[in-house]
Design an enzyme around this catalytic site. Structure first.
Site, PDB file in Angstrom:
ATOM      1  N   LYS A   1       5.739  -1.539   8.268  1.00  0.00           N
ATOM      2  CA  LYS A   1       5.384  -2.921   8.597  1.00  0.00           C
ATOM      3  C   LYS A   1       4.680  -3.063   9.948  1.00  0.00           C
ATOM      4  CE  LYS A   1       8.497  -5.768   5.958  1.00  0.00           C
ATOM      5  NZ  LYS A   1       9.605  -6.736   6.049  1.00  0.00           N
TER       6      LYS A   1
ATOM      7  N   ARG B   1      15.700 -16.177  -0.416  1.00  0.00           N
ATOM      8  CA  ARG B   1      15.070 -17.459  -0.086  1.00  0.00           C
ATOM      9  C   ARG B   1      14.421 -18.084  -1.311  1.00  0.00           C
ATOM     10  NH1 ARG B   1      11.034 -14.886   3.945  1.00  0.00           N
ATOM     11  NH2 ARG B   1      11.260 -13.404   2.242  1.00  0.00           N
TER      12      ARG B   1
ATOM     13  N   HIS C   1      17.829 -15.476   8.989  1.00  0.00           N
ATOM     14  CA  HIS C   1      18.744 -14.324   9.009  1.00  0.00           C
ATOM     15  C   HIS C   1      20.090 -14.736   9.620  1.00  0.00           C
ATOM     16  CE1 HIS C   1      14.811 -11.888   9.349  1.00  0.00           C
ATOM     17  NE2 HIS C   1      15.345 -11.495   8.210  1.00  0.00           N
TER      18      HIS C   1
ATOM     19  N   SER D   1       9.567 -13.337   9.266  1.00  0.00           N
ATOM     20  CA  SER D   1       9.264 -12.803  10.600  1.00  0.00           C
ATOM     21  C   SER D   1       7.761 -12.773  10.837  1.00  0.00           C
ATOM     22  CB  SER D   1       9.858 -11.400  10.737  1.00  0.00           C
ATOM     23  OG  SER D   1      11.242 -11.442  10.493  1.00  0.00           O
TER      24      SER D   1
END
Ligand code: COA
Length: 165
Positions: free
Chosen positions: A41, A90, A17, A128
């Site tokens: 999440k 990505r 990030h 993450s």
């Protein structure tokens, strides 16, 4: 002022990030990093903790603002009077997801444009969730996140371990 909003969960922010923000600052005058309240999440960090981490991380960068939002991203853009979303990609899988999100946002507000940057290859495998899993299992995450995040993750895991079950 050429401003972009960089939205995400940032639970926690990774070097991937950070790579997007740093390179984004070569393109935009100002970047607003916007933490989503999306609870789907089951985040490790509260929104307040993530705000704190990001504010510490970017304390010396006057062109980066840290904020949070609930609800639709396009509504937050309107509220901030910004029409550009910055997103990092990505992999090809990211592209498919981004394609869907970009078009949905465009249908919700035709004034909104999304600008993509390819995350530098060395960070292409990071997420993450992966980082939290490595930390939980006792692995070293120093090469994957900013130092301030390593400290916060370690503190959080210690607090969880000390919590009576
Ligand atoms: N480097 C490394 N990792 C990256 C990365 C990068 N450059 N970019 C993304 N990632 C990782 C993140 O760590 C995250 O990992 P995780 O799934 O393990 O948590 C994963 O990729 C997905 O991140 P991202 O693509 O930024 O999604 P997000 O879930 O963090 O954010 C929102 C998505 C919040 C922007 C989107 O859901 C949203 O806009 N929500 C608001 C509601 C709304 O308007 N919905 C309609 C939109 S169509």
């Amino acid at each position: 002022m050429n401003t972009a909003i960089y939205p995400g969960t940032f639970d926690p922010i990774t070097l991937g990030h950070l790579n997007i923000v740093q390179r984004g600052l070569h393109v935009f005058d100002r970047i607003i990093i916007a933490i989503s309240h999306e609870a789907d999440k089951k985040p490790l960090f509260t929104v307040e903790e993530r705000l704190q981490m990001l504010k510490t991380l970017f304390s010396a960068e006057s062109r980066v603002e840290i904020d949070q939002f609930k609800g639709l991203l396009v509504d937050f853009l309107k509220h901030k009077k910004v029409t550009t979303i910055l997103r990092g990609i990505r992999t090809v899988e990211d592209f498919e997801y981004e394609y869907q999100m970009t078009n949905a946002n465009k249908m919700l507000d035709p004034n909104v444009e999304t600008v993509f940057m390819l995350t530098d290859g060395i960070y292409g495998h990071l997420s993450s969730t992966l980082i939290k899993e490595i930390a939980l299992l006792g692995g070293n995450i120093k090469a994957m996140v900013p130092d301030v995040v390593t400290t916060h993750v370690q503190k959080k895991l210690q607090a969880m371990q000390n919590k009576p079950s």
